[in-house]
Motif scaffolding. Structure first.
Motif, PDB file in Angstrom:
ATOM      1  N   SER A  43      69.934  21.458  41.122  1.00 35.27           N
ATOM      2  CA  SER A  43      69.059  22.626  41.010  1.00 35.27           C
ATOM      3  C   SER A  43      69.242  23.347  39.681  1.00 35.27           C
ATOM      4  CB  SER A  43      69.338  23.603  42.153  1.00 35.27           C
ATOM      5  OG  SER A  43      69.000  23.032  43.391  1.00 35.27           O
ATOM      6  N   MET A  44      68.197  24.050  39.257  1.00 32.10           N
ATOM      7  CA  MET A  44      68.289  24.909  38.082  1.00 32.10           C
ATOM      8  C   MET A  44      69.186  26.113  38.386  1.00 32.10           C
ATOM      9  SD  MET A  44      64.307  24.910  36.775  1.00 32.10           S
ATOM     10  CE  MET A  44      63.671  25.411  38.381  1.00 32.10           C
ATOM     11  N   ASN A  45      69.496  26.868  37.374  1.00 29.36           N
ATOM     12  CA  ASN A  45      70.305  28.073  37.553  1.00 29.36           C
ATOM     13  C   ASN A  45      69.466  29.248  38.028  1.00 29.36           C
ATOM     14  OD1 ASN A  45      72.799  26.888  36.556  1.00 29.36           O
ATOM     15  ND2 ASN A  45      71.818  26.905  34.544  1.00 29.36           N
ATOM     16  N   GLU A  46      68.168  29.238  37.720  1.00 22.49           N
ATOM     17  CA  GLU A  46      67.284  30.347  38.084  1.00 22.49           C
ATOM     18  C   GLU A  46      66.079  29.831  38.874  1.00 22.49           C
ATOM     19  OE1 GLU A  46      66.209  33.334  35.207  1.00 22.49           O
ATOM     20  OE2 GLU A  46      67.770  32.637  33.828  1.00 22.49           O
ATOM     21  N   ARG A  47      65.560  30.705  39.748  1.00 27.06           N
ATOM     22  CA  ARG A  47      64.325  30.410  40.466  1.00 27.06           C
ATOM     23  C   ARG A  47      63.151  30.606  39.497  1.00 27.06           C
ATOM     24  NH1 ARG A  47      65.652  30.736  45.968  1.00 27.06           N
ATOM     25  NH2 ARG A  47      67.646  31.797  46.347  1.00 27.06           N
ATOM     26  N   ARG A  48      62.143  29.761  39.635  1.00 24.55           N
ATOM     27  CA  ARG A  48      60.975  29.953  38.775  1.00 24.55           C
ATOM     28  C   ARG A  48      59.771  29.191  39.333  1.00 24.55           C
ATOM     29  NH1 ARG A  48      62.725  29.373  33.407  1.00 24.55           N
ATOM     30  NH2 ARG A  48      64.920  29.186  34.022  1.00 24.55           N
ATOM     31  N   GLY A  49      58.592  29.839  39.194  1.00 23.22           N
ATOM     32  CA  GLY A  49      57.308  29.226  39.511  1.00 23.22           C
ATOM     33  C   GLY A  49      56.320  29.642  38.445  1.00 23.22           C
ATOM     34  N   CYS A  50      55.159  29.038  38.404  1.00 22.68           N
ATOM     35  CA  CYS A  50      54.133  29.248  37.362  1.00 22.68           C
ATOM     36  C   CYS A  50      54.737  29.180  35.965  1.00 22.68           C
ATOM     37  CB  CYS A  50      53.342  30.538  37.586  1.00 22.68           C
ATOM     38  SG  CYS A  50      54.275  32.067  37.536  1.00 22.68           S
ATOM     39  N   HIS A  51      55.680  28.261  35.793  1.00 17.75           N
ATOM     40  CA  HIS A  51      56.339  28.043  34.511  1.00 17.75           C
ATOM     41  C   HIS A  51      55.739  26.809  33.840  1.00 17.75           C
ATOM     42  CE1 HIS A  51      58.254  25.807  37.695  1.00 17.75           C
ATOM     43  NE2 HIS A  51      58.863  25.016  36.836  1.00 17.75           N
ATOM     44  N   SER A  52      56.281  26.419  32.701  1.00 17.13           N
ATOM     45  CA  SER A  52      55.838  25.220  31.986  1.00 17.13           C
ATOM     46  C   SER A  52      56.991  24.231  31.906  1.00 17.13           C
ATOM     47  CB  SER A  52      55.359  25.578  30.572  1.00 17.13           C
ATOM     48  OG  SER A  52      54.286  26.493  30.613  1.00 17.13           O
ATOM     49  N   LEU A  53      56.633  22.952  31.765  1.00 16.93           N
ATOM     50  CA  LEU A  53      57.632  21.894  31.629  1.00 16.93           C
ATOM     51  C   LEU A  53      57.201  20.992  30.484  1.00 16.93           C
ATOM     52  CD1 LEU A  53      60.244  20.952  33.121  1.00 16.93           C
ATOM     53  CD2 LEU A  53      58.828  19.312  34.344  1.00 16.93           C
ATOM     54  N   ALA A  54      58.090  20.767  29.532  1.00 16.92           N
ATOM     55  CA  ALA A  54      57.753  19.961  28.356  1.00 16.92           C
ATOM     56  C   ALA A  54      58.872  18.958  28.088  1.00 16.92           C
ATOM     57  CB  ALA A  54      57.534  20.853  27.139  1.00 16.92           C
ATOM     58  N   ILE A  55      58.519  17.870  27.377  1.00 18.80           N
ATOM     59  CA  ILE A  55      59.480  16.817  27.023  1.00 18.80           C
ATOM     60  C   ILE A  55      59.736  16.887  25.522  1.00 18.80           C
ATOM     61  CG2 ILE A  55      59.984  14.357  27.054  1.00 18.80           C
ATOM     62  CD1 ILE A  55      59.644  15.498  29.827  1.00 18.80           C
ATOM     63  N   LEU A  56      60.999  17.051  25.151  1.00 19.91           N
ATOM     64  CA  LEU A  56      61.387  17.074  23.738  1.00 19.91           C
ATOM     65  C   LEU A  56      62.726  16.357  23.607  1.00 19.91           C
ATOM     66  CD1 LEU A  56      60.794  18.092  20.840  1.00 19.91           C
ATOM     67  CD2 LEU A  56      62.093  20.165  21.416  1.00 19.91           C
ATOM     68  N   ASP A  57      62.777  15.376  22.729  1.00 21.76           N
ATOM     69  CA  ASP A  57      64.006  14.593  22.518  1.00 21.76           C
ATOM     70  C   ASP A  57      64.553  14.024  23.825  1.00 21.76           C
ATOM     71  OD1 ASP A  57      63.908  14.978  19.807  1.00 21.76           O
ATOM     72  OD2 ASP A  57      65.399  16.590  19.765  1.00 21.76           O
ATOM     73  N   ASP A  58      63.657  13.466  24.646  1.00 21.86           N
ATOM     74  CA  ASP A  58      64.048  12.817  25.909  1.00 21.86           C
ATOM     75  C   ASP A  58      64.743  13.760  26.877  1.00 21.86           C
ATOM     76  OD1 ASP A  58      62.982  10.380  25.106  1.00 21.86           O
ATOM     77  OD2 ASP A  58      64.855   9.716  24.190  1.00 21.86           O
ATOM     78  N   LYS A  59      64.402  15.035  26.807  1.00 25.46           N
ATOM     79  CA  LYS A  59      64.930  16.021  27.741  1.00 25.46           C
ATOM     80  C   LYS A  59      63.782  16.859  28.298  1.00 25.46           C
ATOM     81  CE  LYS A  59      69.392  16.554  25.331  1.00 25.46           C
ATOM     82  NZ  LYS A  59      69.093  15.669  24.188  1.00 25.46           N
ATOM     83  N   LEU A  60      63.974  17.405  29.491  1.00 25.70           N
ATOM     84  CA  LEU A  60      62.998  18.281  30.134  1.00 25.70           C
ATOM     85  C   LEU A  60      63.326  19.732  29.819  1.00 25.70           C
ATOM     86  CD1 LEU A  60      62.913  16.631  33.674  1.00 25.70           C
ATOM     87  CD2 LEU A  60      61.086  16.537  32.014  1.00 25.70           C
ATOM     88  N   TYR A  61      62.322  20.479  29.379  1.00 21.48           N
ATOM     89  CA  TYR A  61      62.483  21.906  29.103  1.00 21.48           C
ATOM     90  C   TYR A  61      61.654  22.697  30.121  1.00 21.48           C
ATOM     91  CZ  TYR A  61      64.769  21.146  24.560  1.00 21.48           C
ATOM     92  OH  TYR A  61      65.656  20.796  23.560  1.00 21.48           O
ATOM     93  N   ALA A  62      62.341  23.487  30.968  1.00 19.09           N
ATOM     94  CA  ALA A  62      61.667  24.384  31.908  1.00 19.09           C
ATOM     95  C   ALA A  62      61.584  25.754  31.258  1.00 19.09           C
ATOM     96  CB  ALA A  62      62.432  24.459  33.223  1.00 19.09           C
ATOM     97  N   LEU A  63      60.349  26.257  31.064  1.00 17.47           N
ATOM     98  CA  LEU A  63      60.116  27.403  30.184  1.00 17.47           C
ATOM     99  C   LEU A  63      59.539  28.588  30.949  1.00 17.47           C
ATOM    100  CD1 LEU A  63      58.292  25.171  27.583  1.00 17.47           C
ATOM    101  CD2 LEU A  63      60.636  25.977  27.342  1.00 17.47           C
ATOM    102  N   GLY A  64      60.275  29.718  30.957  1.00 16.55           N
ATOM    103  CA  GLY A  64      59.764  30.961  31.514  1.00 16.55           C
ATOM    104  C   GLY A  64      59.399  30.855  32.977  1.00 16.55           C
ATOM    105  N   GLY A  65      58.310  31.572  33.384  1.00 16.75           N
ATOM    106  CA  GLY A  65      57.843  31.568  34.758  1.00 16.75           C
ATOM    107  C   GLY A  65      58.148  32.874  35.477  1.00 16.75           C
ATOM    108  N   TYR A  66      57.938  32.854  36.785  1.00 15.03           N
ATOM    109  CA  TYR A  66      58.091  34.027  37.648  1.00 15.03           C
ATOM    110  C   TYR A  66      59.203  33.741  38.650  1.00 15.03           C
ATOM    111  CZ  TYR A  66      56.540  37.809  40.794  1.00 15.03           C
ATOM    112  OH  TYR A  66      56.457  38.938  41.572  1.00 15.03           O
ATOM    113  N   ASP A  67      60.201  34.639  38.765  1.00 14.19           N
ATOM    114  CA  ASP A  67      61.357  34.372  39.620  1.00 14.19           C
ATOM    115  C   ASP A  67      61.273  35.049  40.985  1.00 14.19           C
ATOM    116  OD1 ASP A  67      61.827  37.034  39.085  1.00 14.19           O
ATOM    117  OD2 ASP A  67      63.777  36.734  38.135  1.00 14.19           O
ATOM    118  N   GLY A  68      60.111  35.629  41.320  1.00 15.02           N
ATOM    119  CA  GLY A  68      59.940  36.353  42.570  1.00 15.02           C
ATOM    120  C   GLY A  68      59.980  37.852  42.383  1.00 15.02           C
TER     121      GLY A  68
END
Length: 675
Positions: A566-591
């Protein structure tokens, strides 16, 4: 007539601005759960009703498959005739609801694709008199959303009431009627030993001349009983008249066996009480029942061995027809699959030719002309230049909301020039949707218009600057995630304004439709998804109760979802991108609020690490990677504050707020780099 169903609003928790919520309002379905579905009404007209009954298949347009797929064997079904506004029943499902059981049904000559692909095989549960709309409308009053239109899904209470209403007017079965015309000929009896030398001068009647009445009968196929004619084994490939003859002969042989009659003698019970007192059937010197009374008295001579020979021939012919039909169906299926593959291959070749023409110069001036039927005032080659000249440096921005209106726009944005160029817009406004690329095309699917969710799908061809409609999703949904894997597009999770989904749909171009695949381990509304090294990742979202830290991945080789750390933080309506063969979970709403935090997942380490945070909290933004730079565009900051800023991230340098203003305010949109 009747009140429409109330719509419900689905929001991200109780703290998301209501101005960005989307309601669920469908004029095609009640969206009953499978366990709440008590029955289904199918529609027909005078010119399609006969085919529905003779082929024992009911069908509806594909938009209705969302509930047709919930039909299981034995579910009560009804048939509504739009022409006379009568409801017919009682039928039941002979199998599950499927797409394209008969791909060519209800077409003029069987060569076109059916307009009613959401289909189910049926059988008759009870023959009853049809019910007028004035009667059944009182039972399904809650289904009417306009004066003359109602939802076809029935709950258990409505179905039970309809069955009771139909059962009060069953069709009475009557015996078989045999009417002998004036001058007819029946196949003559072979003379027995006692009469072999005698000449028979009696008139006889052929099978074709018999009046095989369509009146109901409890004994034979379509003439009564609980099954349509084609439901009896062996009659599937026969035309209706042949099948009636076959079944009548079968019934005669069966009755003879039941009554232990000697060879050549047929029981009087075949005629039943409805035969006239003057009827007499003779086989050799044996008489059966009373004599026939017509304008001229006629005696009927029949030889049992001859009848059994005919039955044997019919049975053999029927088996041959069945085998031939099965072979033809298999060949047609193979040809259809090859045709689809060929069309895809041709389209790919055409795209390659057009790209070569763009590079080396157009042939025959075809690209100097404007696209036929296009509403875009620019020449095609100019529109293509916008997207293709530096495709790896442009981001396609699709739909969304700008703080004033919902958008149908498609734009090509170049961060290096901070220039936004308008391309041909979609057919309708669309937000909360998902986008993916396949074979050089952009696909946009799901989402909504601020009032209700879509199941529609559109495809953009950058070569000709045109949108085309594609097969719809199985479910209406918004705030879903999308990704491309193995030349297929995946629609992941989302919601419909009432519930959150864990279902996953896959568009296979070879099939030409969306099909359900293995569902995720959790419901996820507003998740983010991406493909990396041949595996799909689904991260975060909202399950109807809480915002999620969890993540999972789908491996097509195992055809299953596996839970990830699991991630360290809760998040929805965020973005996910691929850079240097890694996943970046960006921003979002934590409730509670929008966040600026970033987490990075390394598949090789199978763990998340905390990344540099963005400068501004944002959700409902979009992310795209060009070269070594990761861009996060627009989104919602807090409340109804929509951002017009763009942040850029590069490994080793962290985040910077750019001066790029070409996009302006935008949220709830999709963004992809078309490669």
């Amino acid at each position: 007539m009747g009140a429409g169903r109330k719509t419900q609003t689905f929001m991200l928790g109780d703290r998301t601005p209501s101005s960005f919520s989307t309601t669920n309002s469908s004029a095609t379905a009640r969206n009953l759960r499978k366990e709440n579905l008590g029955g289904v009404v199918f529609g027909c007209k005078n010119n399609t009703m006969k085919e529905c009954l003779s082929k024992q298949i009911f069908g509806l347009p594909s938009i209705h498959f969302s509930y047709v797929r919930n039909i299981e064997q034995g579910l009560p079904l009804f048939l509504f005739n739009y022409n006379d506004r009568k409801l017919h029943g009682i039928f039941e499902a002979a199998g599950p609801g499927q797409m394209n059981i008969n791909p060519y049904g209800w077409t003029e000559d069987g060569s076109d694709r059916t307009p009613y692909p959401a289909q189910v095989r049926i059988r008759v549960r009870m023959h009853c008199q049809p019910i007028l709309e004035d009667q059944f409308s009182q039972i399904i009053m809650d289904n009417y959303y306009s004066q003359y239109h109602f939802w076809f899904e029935l709950d258990h209470a409505q179905t039970s009431s309809l069955i009771k209403s139909f059962s009060s007017s069953p069709v009475n079965a009557t015996a078989i009627q045999l009417h002998v015309p004036k001058v007819k000929t029946l196949f003559k009896a072979l003379p027995n030993d006692d009469t072999r030398k005698e000449v028979d001068h009696r008139p006889s009647v052929t099978v074709e001349d018999l009046d095989w009445s369509d009146q109901p009968s409890k004994d034979v196929g379509y003439l009564g009983g609980s099954q349509p004619l084609g439901a009896y084994p062996g009659t599937e490939t026969m035309d209706e008249e042949e099948a009636k003859v076959y079944l009548k002969l079968q019934q005669i042989a069966l009755d003879r066996k039941k009554s232990n009659c000697p060879p050549g003698v047929f029981p009087a019970a075949v005629s039943g009480p409805s035969m006239n007192d003057d009827v007499q059937m003779e086989v050799g010197s044996a008489s059966i029942g009373p004599s026939v009374s017509a304008e001229k008295n006629v005696e009927i001579s029949v030889d049992s061995s001859y009848l059994e020979s005919i039955i044997s021939q019919l049975t053999q012919g029927m088996e041959e027809l069945k085998n031939f039909s099965a072979e033809q169906l298999k060949k047609n299926s193979e040809l259809e699959k090859k045709l689809v593959e060929s069309e895809i291959h041709i389209q790919q070749l055409n795209d390659r030719v057009k790209k070569l023409e763009l590079k080396f110069g157009p042939s025959s001036g075809s690209f100097d002309e404007q696209s036929e039927g296009s509403s875009d005032s620019r020449p095609i080659n100019e529109a293509v230049d916008v997207v293709c000249s530096d495709a790896d440096e442009s981001i396609l921005i699709v739909g969304g909301y700008n703080g004033v209106s919902w958008l149908a726009e498609l734009d090509s944005y170049s961060p290096s020039q901070d220039v936004m160029r308008s391309l041909k817009p979609m057919s309708s406004v669309r937000s909360y949707a998902s986008a993916a690329t396949l074979n050089g095309h952009l696909y946009i699917f799901g989402g909504g218009n601020g009032s209700f969710w879509y199941d529609t799908v559109e495809r953009y061809d950058p070569i000709i600057n045109e949108w085309t409609s594609c097969p719809p999703l199985i479910e209406r949904k918004g705030s879903l995630a999308g990704a491309t894997l193995d030349n297929k597009i995946f629609a992941i999770g989302g919601g419909n304004g009432v519930e959150c989904f864990w279902e996953v749909e896959m568009l296979d171009p070879a099939l030409g439709r969306w099909v359900p695949i293995r569902s995720m381990l959790q419901k996820r509304f507003a998740p983010a998804a991406a493909e990396l090294h041949g595996v799909l990742y689904a991260v975060g979202g909202y399950d109807g109760k809480d915002y999620l830290k969890t993540a999972e991945r789908f491996d097509p080789r195992e055809v299953s979802w596996t839970r990830l750390p699991s991630m360290n933080e809760r998040r929805g309506c965020h973005s996910l991108a691929i850079l240097d063969d890694k996943l970046y979970a960006l921003g979002g709403y934590d409730g509670t609020e929008m966040v600026s935090s970033v987490e990075i997942f390394d598949p090789r380490m199978d763990s998340w690490m905390t990344g540099d945070p963005m400068h501004q909290p944002r959700g409902y933004s979009a992310a795209a990677v060009i070269g070594k730079s990761l861009y996060v565009i627009g989104g919602v900051h807090h409340g109804e504050n929509i951002l017009n800023t763009v942040e850029r991230y590069t490994v080793g340098n962290g985040w910077e707020v750019t001066n790029l203003k070409g996009i302006g305010k935008r949220c709830f949109f999709s963004a992809v780099v078309l490669r």
